[in-house]
Scaffold this motif. Structure first.
Motif, mmCIF file in Angstrom:
data_model
loop_
_atom_site.group_PDB
_atom_site.id
_atom_site.type_symbol
_atom_site.label_atom_id
_atom_site.label_comp_id
_atom_site.label_asym_id
_atom_site.label_seq_id
_atom_site.Cartn_x
_atom_site.Cartn_y
_atom_site.Cartn_z
ATOM 1 N N LEU A 1 4.388 -4.892 -5.705
ATOM 2 C CA LEU A 1 3.127 -4.352 -6.213
ATOM 3 C C LEU A 1 2.570 -3.288 -5.267
ATOM 4 C CD1 LEU A 1 1.566 -7.718 -7.409
ATOM 5 C CD2 LEU A 1 2.282 -5.825 -8.891
ATOM 6 N N ALA A 2 2.723 -3.513 -3.963
ATOM 7 C CA ALA A 2 2.228 -2.539 -2.982
ATOM 8 C C ALA A 2 3.028 -1.247 -3.026
ATOM 9 C CB ALA A 2 2.275 -3.145 -1.579
ATOM 10 N N LEU A 3 4.317 -1.356 -3.327
ATOM 11 C CA LEU A 3 5.132 -0.148 -3.457
ATOM 12 C C LEU A 3 4.722 0.674 -4.673
ATOM 13 C CD1 LEU A 3 8.786 -1.295 -2.658
ATOM 14 C CD2 LEU A 3 7.339 0.197 -1.285
ATOM 15 N N GLY A 4 4.131 -0.007 -5.653
ATOM 16 C CA GLY A 4 3.729 0.681 -6.869
ATOM 17 C C GLY A 4 4.854 0.867 -7.863
ATOM 18 N N ASP A 5 5.980 0.143 -7.659
ATOM 19 C CA ASP A 5 7.102 0.312 -8.583
ATOM 20 C C ASP A 5 7.031 -0.639 -9.773
ATOM 21 O OD1 ASP A 5 7.685 -2.045 -7.314
ATOM 22 O OD2 ASP A 5 9.606 -1.407 -6.481
ATOM 23 N N ILE A 6 5.946 -1.428 -9.846
ATOM 24 C CA ILE A 6 5.769 -2.339 -10.971
ATOM 25 C C ILE A 6 4.291 -2.695 -11.068
ATOM 26 C CG2 ILE A 6 6.118 -4.449 -9.627
ATOM 27 C CD1 ILE A 6 7.679 -5.580 -12.015
#
Length: 447
Positions: A355-360
Motif C-alpha cells: 500500500l505504501a508503494l502505491g502499487d495497489i
C-alpha cells in the motif's frame, strides 16, 4: 560477479520496473539457475513442484527480466545479461555522477520489504507493550533464562536480535545458534550433537578447540559437555555469556537428543543458583510449538524462567505501523484490513508495504488477497506445499476452515497447525487465525 551481487542488480531492475522486490520463489529459481541446476533439482531443494517453477513462476520471471533489461532473458543466458546490465549501468552511473555532483537528488521514502528479522534501526519494528524492557532487565540477572514462544512469523527472531544487541551494549559475550542451520548428521546421536554444540559456541567466541583432549568417553556425553563449558568456555571469557538458541523446535524431532540436551540446559540454569561460574551464563530460547514430544518438561527449560508469548498486533500498534509507512488510514480502513488478516505481524506488514508503494489500493488488496492473484500468493502456496506432503495435517485443517465454530482436532496436528500460525486456540479447540486463511484454504484444500 557472484550470485549475491547478481541478485542485488536484478532486484533493483525489477523494483524500478514494477515497484516490487524479487519474491522468495524467484530468488530460489535465480540461485539454482546460477548454479546450473535444472528445474527438477531446484524444485527438490526449494520445496516446490518443477511444473510450478517452470510453467508459472519461471515463465513470468524471464518475461519480466526481459522487459526490465531490454533484451531477451532466459534460464540459460541470464548470467550474461546481468553482467551486461551491470557494465552498462556503471557507465551510465559514472556519467550521471559527473553531471549531477553539485545537484544531489533528495531520496524518496521507500518502505522496507518484510522479510526475515526486522533490522535493529528500522522504524517498522513495533514495541510490544514493555516486553522488550522485561527481557532487557531479565538478561542482566545472573543465570537468567528467557523463553520466547509464538507461531511462525510473529516476531520472535526480531525480539531475540534486540536482546542480543542489548547484551552486546553491556559488554557481554553473545552467541546465536539457529538449529535450522545444523546439518542433519549432527543429530545422529547425543554425543555427536553435544560435541558440535561445544565446538560451535567455542568457535563463535574465538576460543581454541580442546574437545579431543577434554572429552572422556567414560564420563558420558552430558558430563563431558557440562565440564567443557565450565572449564574451557565460561572460565576463559572475561564477562557474561548470552547463549541465544533459535528454532529449537527442530531438536524436538530427535527424542534421543532432546531429552538429554534440554535436561542439561535446565541443570545449567539451576547451577547458577549455587555455583558462581554458572552465573555468567544467560539463556534465551526461542520456539514455535509446545509439542515437546516425549520430553519430560520438568527436566527441561520449558517451565522455568521468563516466558514471553508474542501475540498479534493491536489496532493501535497497526495504526502506528501504518503511520510509519506514511499511510494516513482511518479506523474504518484499518478495521477492514484487520478483518482479513487480524493483527498478524507479517501479513499486516506485507499489506502496508504494498500500500505504501502505491502499487495497489486497499480495495483491490482486500478483494484479491484470498486468491492466487493477491499479494499473499507466495505465502499461501508455501502452506499448500506443506499440506501436499502431509495429508493428515490437510484433513485436520480442512475440518477447522469448514467448521462454523471452533473444533477439536488430533493433538499433534493441533500443535503443528498452531506452530505454523494457521490457527488460534480457544481452550482446547481451534479456529482459523484469520479470514484470509479460512477463505483461501476452504477453497483450495477441497479441490
Amino acid at each position: 560477479m557472484n550470485v549475491e551481487e547478481a541478485l542485488q542488480i536484478l532486484d533493483t531492475v525489477v523494483f524500478n520496473k514494477v515497484n516490487r522486490h524479487l519474491k522468495d520463489v524467484e530468488i530460489i529459481i535465480l540461485k539454482g539457475s546460477w548454479q546450473g541446476l535444472n528445474y527438477d533439482e531446484i524444485a527438490n531443494n526449494g520445496g516446490y513442484t518443477a511444473k510450478y517453477l517452470r510453467q508459472d513462476v519461471g515463465f513470468k520471471l524471464w518475461k519480466l527480466l526481459s522487459e526490465a533489461l531490454g533484451e531477451e532473458v532466459n534460464k540459460t543466458n541470464f548470467r550474461a545479461a546481468v553482467e551486461r546490465s551491470h557494465l552498462n549501468n556503471n557507465n551510465i552511473l559514472q556519467t550521471e555522477l559527473h553531471q549531477n555532483i553539485s545537484n544531489p537528488i533528495k531520496n524518496e521514502f521507500l518502505p522496507e520489504y518484510p522479510k526475515g528479522s526486522v533490522p535493529l534501526n528500522s522504524v517498522f519494528y513495533i514495541q510490544r507493550n514493555l516486553i522488550e524492557e522485561r527481557c532487557y532487565d531479565t538478561i542482566l540477572q545472573a543465570g537468567s533464562l528467557i523463553r520466547i514462544k509464538a507461531p511462525n512469523q510473529m516476531g520472535k527472531t526480531s525480539l531475540l536480535d534486540r536482546i542480543i544487541a542489548h547484551s552486546n551494549q553491556q559488554g557481554y559475550h553473545t552467541v546465536r545458534l539457529n538449529f535450522l542451520q545444523a546439518e542433519t548428521t549432527v543429530f545422529n546421536d547425543l554425543d555427536k550433537f553435544l560435541r558440535w554444540f561445544c565446538a560451535y559456541v567455542g568457535h563463535k567466541l574465538k576460543l581454541p578447540s580442546l574437545l579431543n583432549e577434554s572429552w572422556d568417553e567414560y564420563r558420558g556425553s552430558i558430563i563431558n559437555c557440562t565440564t567443557y563449558f565450565e572449564d574451557h568456555i565460561l572460565a576463559e571469557i572475561n564477562n557474561n555469556l548470552v547463549l541465544a538458541l533459535d528454532e529449537v523446535d527442530r531438536v524436538f524431532q530427535y527424542p534421543e537428543i532432546s531429552q538429554g540436551f534440554f535436561a542439561m540446559l535446565r541443570s545449567w540454569h539451576e547451577e547458577a543458583k549455587t555455583v558462581d561460574i554458572w552465573e555468567k551464563l544467560r539463556l534465551a530460547v526461542v520456539h514455535s510449538t509446545e509439542n515437546y514430544g516425549s520430553l519430560d518438561i520438568n527436566q527441561s527449560p520449558f517451565n522455568v524462567g521468563l516466558v514471553v508469548e508474542l501475540t498479534e498486533f493491536t489496532k493501535e500498534q497497526i495504526k502506528v505501523l501504518a503511520h510509519n509507512h506514511q499511510l494516513d488510514y482511518n479506523q474504518n480502513q484499518l478495521q477492514q484490513l484487520m478483518s482479513l488478516v487480524g493483527g498478524h505481524p507479517y501479513l499486516i506488514r506485507l499489506a502496508l508495504y504494498h500500500l505504501a508503494l502505491g502499487d495497489i489500493t486497499l480495495e483491490n488488496l482486500l478483494q484479491n488477497a484470498p486468491t492466487n492473484a493477491g499479494i499473499y500468493e507466495e505465502h499461501l502456496r508455501r502452506f499448500l506445499h506443506t499440506f501436499k506432503i502431509n495429508p493428515h495435517l490437510t484433513q485436520a485443517f480442512l475440518e477447522v476452515v469448514t467448521a462454523q465454530k471452533p473444533v477439536s482436532v488430533e493433538t499433534i496436528s493441533a500443535y503443528q497447525l498452531y506452530s505454523i500460525g494457521l490457527v488460534k486456540r480457544i481452550g482446547d479447540k481451534l479456529t482459523p487465525s484469520c479470514q484470509l486463511y479460512q477463505q483461501y484454504f476452504r477453497e483450495h484444500l477441497q479441490n
